[in-house]
Design a protein around this motif. Structure first.
Motif, short mmCIF file in Angstrom:
data_model
loop_
_atom_site.label_atom_id
_atom_site.label_comp_id
_atom_site.label_asym_id
_atom_site.label_seq_id
_atom_site.Cartn_x
_atom_site.Cartn_y
_atom_site.Cartn_z
N ALA A 1 2.00 6.52 -7.10
CA ALA A 1 0.96 7.41 -7.61
C ALA A 1 1.37 8.88 -7.45
O ALA A 1 1.15 9.69 -8.36
CB ALA A 1 -0.36 7.15 -6.88
N ARG A 2 1.98 9.20 -6.31
CA ARG A 2 2.46 10.58 -6.10
C ARG A 2 3.56 10.92 -7.10
O ARG A 2 3.58 12.01 -7.67
CB ARG A 2 2.97 10.76 -4.68
N ARG A 3 4.48 9.98 -7.31
CA ARG A 3 5.58 10.21 -8.26
C ARG A 3 5.02 10.43 -9.66
O ARG A 3 5.46 11.32 -10.38
CB ARG A 3 6.54 9.03 -8.24
N LYS A 4 4.05 9.63 -10.06
CA LYS A 4 3.46 9.77 -11.39
C LYS A 4 2.76 11.13 -11.53
O LYS A 4 2.86 11.77 -12.57
CB LYS A 4 2.46 8.64 -11.64
N ALA A 5 2.08 11.57 -10.49
CA ALA A 5 1.41 12.87 -10.54
C ALA A 5 2.43 14.00 -10.66
O ALA A 5 2.22 14.96 -11.41
CB ALA A 5 0.55 13.05 -9.29
N HIS A 6 3.55 13.89 -9.94
CA HIS A 6 4.59 14.91 -10.03
C HIS A 6 5.23 14.91 -11.42
O HIS A 6 5.51 15.98 -11.97
CB HIS A 6 5.66 14.69 -8.96
N GLN A 7 5.44 13.74 -11.98
CA GLN A 7 6.02 13.66 -13.32
C GLN A 7 5.07 14.25 -14.36
O GLN A 7 5.49 14.94 -15.28
CB GLN A 7 6.36 12.22 -13.67
N ARG A 8 3.79 14.00 -14.19
CA ARG A 8 2.78 14.56 -15.11
C ARG A 8 2.78 16.07 -15.01
O ARG A 8 2.75 16.77 -16.03
CB ARG A 8 1.40 14.00 -14.78
N THR B 1 0.83 -1.21 0.00
CA THR B 1 0.00 0.00 0.00
C THR B 1 0.86 1.25 0.00
O THR B 1 0.60 2.20 -0.75
CB THR B 1 -0.94 0.00 1.22
N TRP B 2 1.88 1.27 0.83
CA TRP B 2 2.79 2.41 0.91
C TRP B 2 3.46 2.68 -0.44
O TRP B 2 3.50 3.81 -0.93
CB TRP B 2 3.86 2.13 1.97
#
Length: 60
Positions: free
Chosen positions: A29-36, A22-23
């Motif tokens: 997901a946070r990393r993907k959002a920052h990359q986007r 889960t962690w």
């Protein structure tokens, strides 16, 4: 008695594995959002959801 100890350890290992998965999923997901967001910024685009996210953060 030994069966209960072994069963408890197995449950503990599965619980720890679930927490780690889960962690890592949330971290990815946070990393993907920052990359986007970074990719959009490089293109000069604005994230259309940014105002809503800001409002959501201020409401908390």
């Amino acid at each position: 008695m030994e069966f209960a100890i072994v069963l408890g350890l197995v449950v503990l290992v599965f619980l720890a594995a679930g927490v780690v998965v889960t962690w890592e999923d949330r971290r990815a997901a946070r990393r993907k959002a920052h990359q986007r967001a970074a990719a959009l910024a490089r293109l000069g685009e604005v994230d259309p959801l940014a105002p809503r996210r800001l409002a959501d953060r201020l409401d908390r």
